[in-house]
Scaffold this motif. Structure first.
Motif, PDB file in Angstrom:
ATOM      1  N   VAL A 135     -16.618   6.684  -3.745  1.00  0.00           N
ATOM      2  CA  VAL A 135     -17.167   5.293  -3.728  1.00  0.00           C
ATOM      3  C   VAL A 135     -16.543   5.020  -5.710  1.00  0.00           C
ATOM      4  N   HIS A 138     -12.680   4.479  -4.719  1.00  0.00           N
ATOM      5  CA  HIS A 138     -12.477   2.961  -4.150  1.00  0.00           C
ATOM      6  C   HIS A 138     -12.705   2.006  -4.897  1.00  0.00           C
ATOM      7  N   GLU A 139     -13.617   1.804  -5.910  1.00  0.00           N
ATOM      8  CA  GLU A 139     -13.731   0.740  -6.699  1.00  0.00           C
ATOM      9  C   GLU A 139     -12.830   0.345  -7.820  1.00  0.00           C
TER      10      GLU A 139
END
Length: 304
Positions: A135, A138-139
């Protein structure tokens, strides 16, 4: 060595695409010791300027692989644009093969698809930032994409035709990306058959096309000559094949330890990885050889 030329991505920048405190300090030490420092990168000038200003470094910038050279004040002092005929020929090949690409201009990068750019960036981000949780990775990639889009003034359009037919607009470089190795190989082979171009790659799946003299070796040598310096006076550092021309031209070409083995096989001198502040390591070796240091230089200037 009287001039140091450094690539950015994979060289001067760390894994977060920033100049580390160690590299920053070493660059400032070299400048304080009277050694010229110039950045030579595939990035456009607007993107580079944001990063070096953040780091507190002032220096000339050779951008877009050598297509432009700006002095430390930001004045454009050299340019090597592609001809419209060259752009059209490369455009047709890349469009036919389905490879994502951008036209790099003084107005910014021109692209046909925001979503495809982010998709490809996420693919390579998964490898380059594998140390991060999914996560967060991805960010982080999304943030870096938006930062690049802002800093490089990226425009997303339906067609390149307007720009191909604008004789008042210089196209300085064509930047292409793909996650498909077979597509890359076909495009690379076809583009290299065209004449009058400098074709290189700075990372896996990446193809960069410039005018013949729009390469780092030529641009760094020309800048050095403006200072009255010879190639033997230059130390250059890089990690990609778009750095090869300057690494071979320089009196001391140094390849990063994170560079591909195929590049390391061509360049004898080596420094540490970009994530280990390899630029700082090489600069301080040079300063030690010359018996120079920022502290001694500052002290002597105070005494005078």
């Amino acid at each position: 060595m009287k001039l140091i030329a450094s690539d950015m991505d994979g060289t001067l920048l760390n894994k977060y695409w920033r100049i580390s405190d160690e590299n920053r300090a070493a660059v400032l030490e070299a400048q304080a010791a009277g050694i010229h420092f110039v950045i030579a990168t595939g990035r456009p000038y607007t993107n580079v300027n944001v990063i070096i200003e953040e780091a507190g470094i002032s220096c000339p910038v050779i951008s877009l692989n050598g297509a432009q050279t700006h002095d430390a004040s930001g004045k454009l002092i050299a340019s090597q644009p592609l001809s419209k005929q060259q752009v059209r020929a490369v455009h047709d090949i890349l469009l036919e093969e389905g490879m994502y690409f951008e036209l790099m201009t003084e107005q910014g990068a021109i692209s046909l698809s925001h979503d495809r750019y982010v998709e490809i960036a996420q693919y390579y981000g998964a490898m380059e930032l594998s140390h991060l949780p999914e996560v967060e990775r991805h960010e982080t990639v999304l943030r870096m994409c938006e930062e690049r889009i802002r800093n490089e003034r990226c425009q997303f359009v339906d067609s390149f035709e307007r720009y191909l037919n604008d004789d008042q607009l210089d196209i300085l470089k064509i930047f292409a990306l793909t996650t498909d190795e077979e597509c890359f190989n076909r495009c690379d082979e076809r583009v290299r058959q065209l004449t009058g171009l400098a074709v290189s790659s700075s990372a896996h799946g990446n193809l960069e096309v410039n005018a013949q003299n729009g390469n780092k070796g030529y641009a760094v040598q020309q800048y050095a000559a403006s200072l009255g310096l010879e190639p033997s006076d230059i130390m250059a550092m890089g990690d990609g094949f778009n750095d090869l021309s300057m690494l071979k031209m320089a009196g001391r070409g140094i390849v990063m330890d994170n560079a591909p083995d195929s590049l390391k096989a061509l360049i004898a001198n080596r420094t540490k990885r970009n994530t280990e502040h390899g630029v700082a390591y090489a600069i301080r070796q040079l300063l030690e050889e010359k018996g120079l240091s920022a502290a001694s230089e500052i002290a002597s200037s105070v005494e005078r």
